[in-house]
Motif scaffolding. Structure first.
Motif, mmCIF file in Angstrom:
data_model
loop_
_atom_site.group_PDB
_atom_site.id
_atom_site.type_symbol
_atom_site.label_atom_id
_atom_site.label_comp_id
_atom_site.label_asym_id
_atom_site.label_seq_id
_atom_site.Cartn_x
_atom_site.Cartn_y
_atom_site.Cartn_z
ATOM 1 N N PHE A 186 19.794 45.858 36.535
ATOM 2 C CA PHE A 186 20.681 46.491 35.569
ATOM 3 C C PHE A 186 22.138 46.415 36.008
ATOM 4 C CE2 PHE A 186 23.147 49.869 33.798
ATOM 5 C CZ PHE A 186 22.778 49.878 32.466
ATOM 6 N N VAL A 187 22.392 46.636 37.292
ATOM 7 C CA VAL A 187 23.780 46.624 37.770
ATOM 8 C C VAL A 187 24.297 45.214 38.003
ATOM 9 C CG1 VAL A 187 23.628 48.950 38.767
ATOM 10 C CG2 VAL A 187 23.146 46.953 40.215
ATOM 11 N N GLN A 210 14.419 47.053 39.044
ATOM 12 C CA GLN A 210 14.968 47.246 37.690
ATOM 13 C C GLN A 210 16.414 47.729 37.752
ATOM 14 O OE1 GLN A 210 12.115 49.948 35.877
ATOM 15 N NE2 GLN A 210 11.195 48.256 34.730
ATOM 16 N N ILE A 211 16.678 48.675 38.634
ATOM 17 C CA ILE A 211 18.024 49.237 38.746
ATOM 18 C C ILE A 211 19.010 48.168 39.236
ATOM 19 C CG2 ILE A 211 19.434 50.909 40.026
ATOM 20 C CD1 ILE A 211 16.758 52.674 40.054
ATOM 21 N N ASN A 266 22.876 53.701 35.430
ATOM 22 C CA ASN A 266 22.391 52.393 35.885
ATOM 23 C C ASN A 266 20.913 52.181 35.581
ATOM 24 O OD1 ASN A 266 24.891 51.456 36.892
ATOM 25 N ND2 ASN A 266 24.630 52.676 38.738
ATOM 26 N N HIS A 298 10.967 50.163 40.521
ATOM 27 C CA HIS A 298 12.127 50.886 40.005
ATOM 28 C C HIS A 298 13.423 50.318 40.583
ATOM 29 C CE1 HIS A 298 10.214 54.887 38.388
ATOM 30 N NE2 HIS A 298 9.712 53.819 37.835
ATOM 31 N N HIS A 338 11.567 56.023 33.558
ATOM 32 C CA HIS A 338 11.417 56.285 34.993
ATOM 33 C C HIS A 338 11.039 57.738 35.244
ATOM 34 C CE1 HIS A 338 13.689 52.638 36.952
ATOM 35 N NE2 HIS A 338 12.715 52.269 36.151
#
Lengths: 182, 182
Positions: free
Chosen positions: B130-131, B126-127, A77, B123, A123
């Motif tokens: 992304f999902v 961003q994650i 992810n 972070h 990251h």
């Protein structure tokens, strides 16, 4: 001079491409490098309330005695797997003081996608910088389309990646050598 | 209209500032919001080889039935805690298809430092992008020096943060409302 390198393998899968990448990379290190694998899968989620379990004591001992840390990360992810972040958080909380500060490290990654762990490496490099590790940043090793290139037990069908990995191993070896010589 | 909001609390500490922040925020949501807490601490590290344990089935059910996810994150070594990343990775691998895609989410964070989880929120955002989550990005809620401002059981001595949190709760409520109305 003998060097101890500690490998962190970010995927728990048996057929992990990153474990296969470790198999390849470990064969490229100079002969006086001794490899160990960090035991990270038995660590509980980091919780400051908790008395450190024996697994943490063992893991801290592993990190302390390593001359360099070598991270193999998949991309989940768009970032690193939890098992890797958890290990870094435990390592940084060693009651004897963080053994990460000033210790050399490198990052490698393999994924099935076209970008070969680009995002997770960004990251991870930020996190490793934050904890004060001495990252050997070049060359970068991002193995894309790993299912087409990596075979179990240490075969990588990608001449460019093989060349970069050999250079990275040499660069890390020299960096550690300079530190041990001081 | 009744909305179900699912809280992810990224710290396992009993006296966690992020749990205290949840206590504050949950009191700010409109009356027809029903809160649940995601059960994330019993999930094992994500491993595709593993048959999903009952905890994963239960967790998937929680995420599926939520109208919105609300993340409370501390900052560990410049990023999010492993327990939070692990939960997101499990959620995205729901065998019925990822319930994260298109679901509204917000991020809040509290830390003792001066930057109030700035790096971990970057972070995390961003994650979550992304999902495929629909992040309600404004206003940002970063509670710095949490030890001076947050009291257990829901008191936050920071009028600016209180105002921002009320706006964020209202913005999320309206976003979810528009989605449920379609």
């Amino acid at each position: 001079m003998r060097q101890e390198w500690l490998a962190f393998i970010g995927s728990l899968r048996k057929g992990s491409y990153n474990r296969a990448l470790f198999d390849v990379f470990s064969g490229m290190a100079p002969a006086d490098v001794v490899w160990h694998e960090a035991e990270i899968r038995a660590l509980p989620f980091y919780n400051p309330d908790m008395a450190p379990p024996p697994e943490a004591d063992h893991f801290w001992q592993q990190v302390r005695s390593a001359d360099a840390l070598v991270f193999f990360t998949p991309e989940y992810n768009g970032s690193i797997p939890a098992v890797l972040k958890n290990a870094i958080d435990w390592a940084s909380r060693d009651p004897q003081g963080s053994p990460l500060v000033g210790k050399p490290a490198v990052v490698l990654g393999a994924s099935q996608g076209l970008f070969g762990t680009l995002r997770s490496q960004l990251h991870l490099r930020q996190i490793l910088s934050f904890v004060g590790m001495e990252l050997v940043q070049r060359p970068e090793v991002l193995v894309s389309e790993a299912h087409l290139k990596l075979e179990p037990r240490g075969q990588l069908n990608d001449p460019v990646a093989v060349r970069l990995m050999k250079t990275l191993a040499q660069n890390l070896y020299e960096r550690v050598g300079r530190m041990l010589a001081v």
